[in-house]
Scaffold this motif. Structure first.
Motif, mmCIF file in Angstrom:
data_model
loop_
_atom_site.group_PDB
_atom_site.id
_atom_site.type_symbol
_atom_site.label_atom_id
_atom_site.label_comp_id
_atom_site.label_asym_id
_atom_site.label_seq_id
_atom_site.Cartn_x
_atom_site.Cartn_y
_atom_site.Cartn_z
ATOM 1 N N LYS A 49 -1.603 -41.968 73.245
ATOM 2 C CA LYS A 49 -0.904 -42.243 71.976
ATOM 3 C C LYS A 49 -0.916 -40.953 70.936
ATOM 4 O O LYS A 49 -1.937 -40.214 71.024
ATOM 5 C CB LYS A 49 -1.400 -43.278 71.001
ATOM 6 C CG LYS A 49 -1.539 -44.665 71.678
ATOM 7 C CD LYS A 49 -2.059 -45.621 70.815
ATOM 8 C CE LYS A 49 -1.937 -47.133 71.570
ATOM 9 N NZ LYS A 49 -2.690 -48.258 70.740
ATOM 10 N N THR B 106 -3.650 -41.332 68.128
ATOM 11 C CA THR B 106 -5.197 -41.356 68.736
ATOM 12 C C THR B 106 -5.573 -40.546 69.513
ATOM 13 O O THR B 106 -4.797 -39.911 70.683
ATOM 14 C CB THR B 106 -5.324 -42.716 69.424
ATOM 15 O OG1 THR B 106 -4.958 -43.808 68.649
ATOM 16 C CG2 THR B 106 -6.633 -42.869 69.908
ATOM 17 N N TRP C 68 -9.043 -37.938 71.375
ATOM 18 C CA TRP C 68 -10.572 -38.050 71.814
ATOM 19 C C TRP C 68 -10.756 -36.624 71.816
ATOM 20 O O TRP C 68 -9.918 -35.524 72.313
ATOM 21 C CB TRP C 68 -10.628 -38.552 73.159
ATOM 22 C CG TRP C 68 -10.668 -39.963 73.171
ATOM 23 C CD1 TRP C 68 -10.463 -40.900 72.046
ATOM 24 C CD2 TRP C 68 -10.860 -40.980 74.309
ATOM 25 N NE1 TRP C 68 -10.631 -42.056 72.666
ATOM 26 C CE2 TRP C 68 -10.589 -42.279 73.939
ATOM 27 C CE3 TRP C 68 -11.153 -40.556 75.701
ATOM 28 C CZ2 TRP C 68 -11.003 -43.168 74.865
ATOM 29 C CZ3 TRP C 68 -11.603 -41.655 76.632
ATOM 30 C CH2 TRP C 68 -11.292 -42.931 76.244
ATOM 31 N N GLU D 267 -13.655 -40.106 68.522
ATOM 32 C CA GLU D 267 -11.968 -40.836 68.688
ATOM 33 C C GLU D 267 -11.539 -40.996 67.300
ATOM 34 O O GLU D 267 -12.246 -41.243 66.411
ATOM 35 C CB GLU D 267 -12.198 -42.189 69.181
ATOM 36 C CG GLU D 267 -10.970 -42.900 69.460
ATOM 37 C CD GLU D 267 -10.802 -44.308 69.879
ATOM 38 O OE1 GLU D 267 -10.501 -44.483 70.793
ATOM 39 O OE2 GLU D 267 -11.284 -45.241 68.958
ATOM 40 N N GLN E 265 -8.249 -41.833 64.816
ATOM 41 C CA GLN E 265 -6.918 -42.489 64.608
ATOM 42 C C GLN E 265 -6.296 -42.228 63.192
ATOM 43 O O GLN E 265 -7.135 -42.175 62.429
ATOM 44 C CB GLN E 265 -7.202 -44.078 65.358
ATOM 45 C CG GLN E 265 -7.427 -44.239 66.524
ATOM 46 C CD GLN E 265 -7.840 -45.754 66.547
ATOM 47 O OE1 GLN E 265 -8.894 -46.185 66.258
ATOM 48 N NE2 GLN E 265 -6.976 -46.319 67.330
ATOM 49 N N GLU F 266 -1.127 -48.428 64.478
ATOM 50 C CA GLU F 266 -0.489 -47.390 64.853
ATOM 51 C C GLU F 266 0.532 -47.697 65.968
ATOM 52 O O GLU F 266 0.288 -48.745 66.737
ATOM 53 C CB GLU F 266 -1.730 -46.437 65.590
ATOM 54 C CG GLU F 266 -1.140 -45.280 66.105
ATOM 55 C CD GLU F 266 -1.983 -44.451 67.185
ATOM 56 O OE1 GLU F 266 -2.060 -43.171 67.212
ATOM 57 O OE2 GLU F 266 -2.901 -45.236 67.804
#
Length: 484
Positions: free
Chosen positions: A385, A388, A390, A471, A473, A481
Motif C-alpha cells: 500500500k 502503509t 515498514w 509500521e 500508516q 486507508e
C-alpha cells in the motif's frame, strides 16, 4: 385569425417544447431591434387566440447616448399602438457601479438586464398571482454564434448546446428560426425596427463570429446555420439527460469537508467509477456551487481535475476566481487560494521508545498517523500500500519527526548508501514547487525515512537482517486507508 407561416412554425415549436400554454403570462424583453420587435408582434398576434397575458420591458442601458433614448421611445410607442403594457427602465448608473474588472461592458450590461427581467417578473407574478415566463428573442443565428464562441474558449457538452430553450423563467421561442426568417416576417408585416450600430462593430467577439466567420462557413454550405443549430439542439437534449445523471452522482459523492480552509469535497472512488464524460459533468456541477455559473472554468480545468483524481494526495490545481482544488485521501477538495499552504501546519515529534505492539496514534494536519513497533519474520510479506510502510526500527536513532521539508533534508537512494537532497529528488520527480511544502515527511533528524505518497529511504528498508519493524500508516482523519 389566420396565422402566417412564420407564426405557425414558431407556435408549433413552442408547443412541442412546452414553453408556453394558453392562458400563460409572458414578460417580453424588447430592445427595439429586429428580433425583439418580431417577438413582440408574434406574441401580440398569438395572444388573441391563446389568451396570453403580455407585458413588455425595455432596458435602456445608457451606453449609446441619444440612440438609446430614441430606441426606448420607439418601443414605448409600438407597445402603445399594439395595446401591450410597457415599462422602460434605465440602468446606466447600475452598470457603471459594477467594479468587477474581469467583466466586459457587454457582460455587465447583460447581468443588469437579466436582473431587471427577474425583478419585473416577480412584480408581475405578485400582481396577477400566476407564474410568469420571461421571453427573449434569441434565434438560430444567435445560438450558432454562442456555440462557436463556447467552442473557441473550450467547453463541455452543455456549452455545445449554445443557448438552452429554457433556463428558469427565461424562454427562447425563436431558436427554431433564423435571422433571415425573422426579417422576412417583419417585411411581411411592414414593421419597422431600430438599428443598433454596435452590432456592426467587430471589436466585439460575437460580432466577429457573425460578420467574419459565419459568412465564410455559409460559402461551404448555405444551410450551415440550420445544420449547426440542429446539432446544438441535439447536444442540448443529450446534455439535459447527462446533467440529470450527474446530479444523482454528485448527490452520492458530495461530502462535508473536513480539511482546514475547505469549502466542499467529493468522493474520489465514486467519481472514478463513472465514465469520463460523466465525471466531467459531475465536476462541472460541483464547481458551480463555489464559482457561480462556473465562470471562466473551461474544458482544460475539468480535465485537470480529472487527472487530479488519479494523483497523489496533496497535489493541487488553481482555478479561476481565486479558487484551488487539491487531492485528499478521500477525493477532491475545493477552497480559496488564501488558504493555500495551510493544509499541513503542524510538526509532530514521536518519542522513539515504543513499548509492546500496541499502535500509537497522532494527528498531523488533516491526517491520522498510526505507528507501531513489531517483531519481524523474514517470511512476512511487506505491504504494497502507498500509505502503509515498514521500516527497520533498529536503524532509527532519533525521535521520529512528522513535518514539512526543511533545509538539509535528504534521502538515501541506493543500497550502497548514495544520498540525494530532498529538493533534488522533488525536482527529478517533477513535483511542482507549489506542492513541495505540502508533502508530509517522516524524518530521523534530517534523514527522510519517507516522503509520504512518494518513496522511502533505502537505508531504512526492511531486509533479511531486520529484527524489528516500525509500521507507519497515514489516514485521512476517521478514514480507512485506501489501496492505490
Amino acid at each position: 385569425m389566420e396565422l402566417r407561416e412564420f407564426e405557425k412554425k414558431v407556435w408549433n415549436w413552442i408547443q412541442k417544447n412546452n414553453l408556453v400554454a394558453p392562458g400563460d403570462a409572458i414578460l417580453l424583453g424588447v430592445s427595439g431591434g429586429a428580433d425583439s420587435v418580431a417577438l413582440l408582434r408574434f406574441f401580440q398576434n398569438i395572444s388573441r387566440k391563446q389568451n396570453l397575458i403580455l407585458r413588455c420591458i425595455h432596458i435602456e442601458h445608457g451606453i449609446r447616448g441619444q440612440e438609446s433614448v430614441e430606441d426606448a421611445r420607439f418601443v414605448q410607442e409600438l407597445c402603445e399602438s399594439l395595446g401591450v403594457p410597457c415599462k422602460v427602465i434605465s440602468v446606466g448608473q447600475e452598470i457603471s457601479a459594477i467594479k468587477d474588472t474581469h467583466m466586459s461592458l457587454e457582460e455587465k450590461a447583460r447581468r443588469v438586464r437579466y436582473e431587471k427581467f427577474e425583478q419585473e417578473a416577480d412584480l408581475f407574478e405578485q400582481e396577477i398571482n400566476l407564474p410568469v415566463h420571461i421571453a427573449v428573442a434569441h434565434h438560430a443565428n444567435d445560438n450558432v454564434e454562442t456555440m462557436l464562441f463556447h467552442l473557441s474558449r473550450g467547453t463541455g457538452l452543455d456549452g455545445l448546446r449554445g443557448m438552452p430553450l429554457r433556463r428558469g423563467r427565461i424562454i427562447r421561442p425563436f431558436l427554431s428560426v433564423d435571422r433571415e426568417e425573422i426579417e422576412g416576417y417583419l417585411q411581411e408585416l411592414q414593421q419597422p425596427f431600430c438599428q443598433d450600430r454596435t452590432n456592426e462593430d467587430i471589436a466585439y467577439d460575437r460580432n466577429r463570429i457573425r460578420h467574419l466567420i459565419l459568412p465564410e462557413m455559409e460559402k461551404l454550405n448555405e444551410q450551415c446555420i440550420s445544420n449547426m443549430n440542429r446539432a446544438a439542439i441535439l447536444a442540448g437534449e443529450a446534455a439535459d439527460y447527462i446533467n440529470a445523471q450527474a446530479k444523482k452522482v454528485l448527490q452520492e459523492a458530495g461530502r462535508p469537508p473536513k480539511e482546514r480552509g475547505a469549502l466542499g469535497e467529493v468522493d474520489g472512488n465514486i467519481l472514478l467509477g463513472q465514465p469520463d464524460f460523466l465525471q466531467r459533468e459531475v465536476l462541472h456541477l460541483w464547481i458551480q456551487s463555489y464559482i457561480p455559473g462556473a465562470k471562466d472554468v473551461g474544458m482544460v480545468h475539468l480535465q485537470m481535475m480529472m487527472e487530479l483524481l488519479k494523483a497523489q494526495p496533496g497535489r493541487k490545481i488553481h482555478l479561476p476566481q481565486g479558487m484551488v482544488v487539491w487531492r485528499s485521501y478521500r477525493g477532491l477538495v475545493i477552497g480559496r487560494e488564501d488558504f493555500e499552504g495551510k493544509i499541513l501546519p503542524q510538526r509532530v515529534e514521536v518519542a522513539n521508545d515504543f513499548q509492546g505492539e500496541e499502535p500509537y496514534e497522532y494527528c498531523y494536519g488533516t491526517y491520522r498517523v498510526r505507528i507501531c513497533k513489531k517483531p519481524y519474520d523474514s517470511g512476512q510479506k511487506i505491504p504494497g500500500k502507498i500509505y502503509t510502510k515498514w521500516f527497520d526500527y533498529d536503524k532509527i536513532k532519533n525521535n521520529i519527526l512528522i513535518r514539512k521539508r526543511e533545509p538539509g533534508d535528504f534521502l538515501t537512494i541506493s543500497q550502497e548508501g548514495a544520498k540525494k537532497k530532498l529538493q533534488d529528488y522533488f525536482v527529478n520527480e517533477k513535483v511542482p514547487a507549489s506542492l513541495r511544502d505540502e508533502v508530509p515527511l517522516l524524518c530521523d533528524g534530517s534523514h527522510v525515512l519517507w516522503a509520504v505518497g512518494y518513496r522511502i529511504s533505502e537505508y531504512y528498508k526492511v531486509n533479511t537482517e531486520t529484527k524489528q519493524i516500525l509500521e507507519v500508516q497515514f489516514f485521512e482523519e476517521k478514514e480507512n486507508e485506501r489501496n492505490s
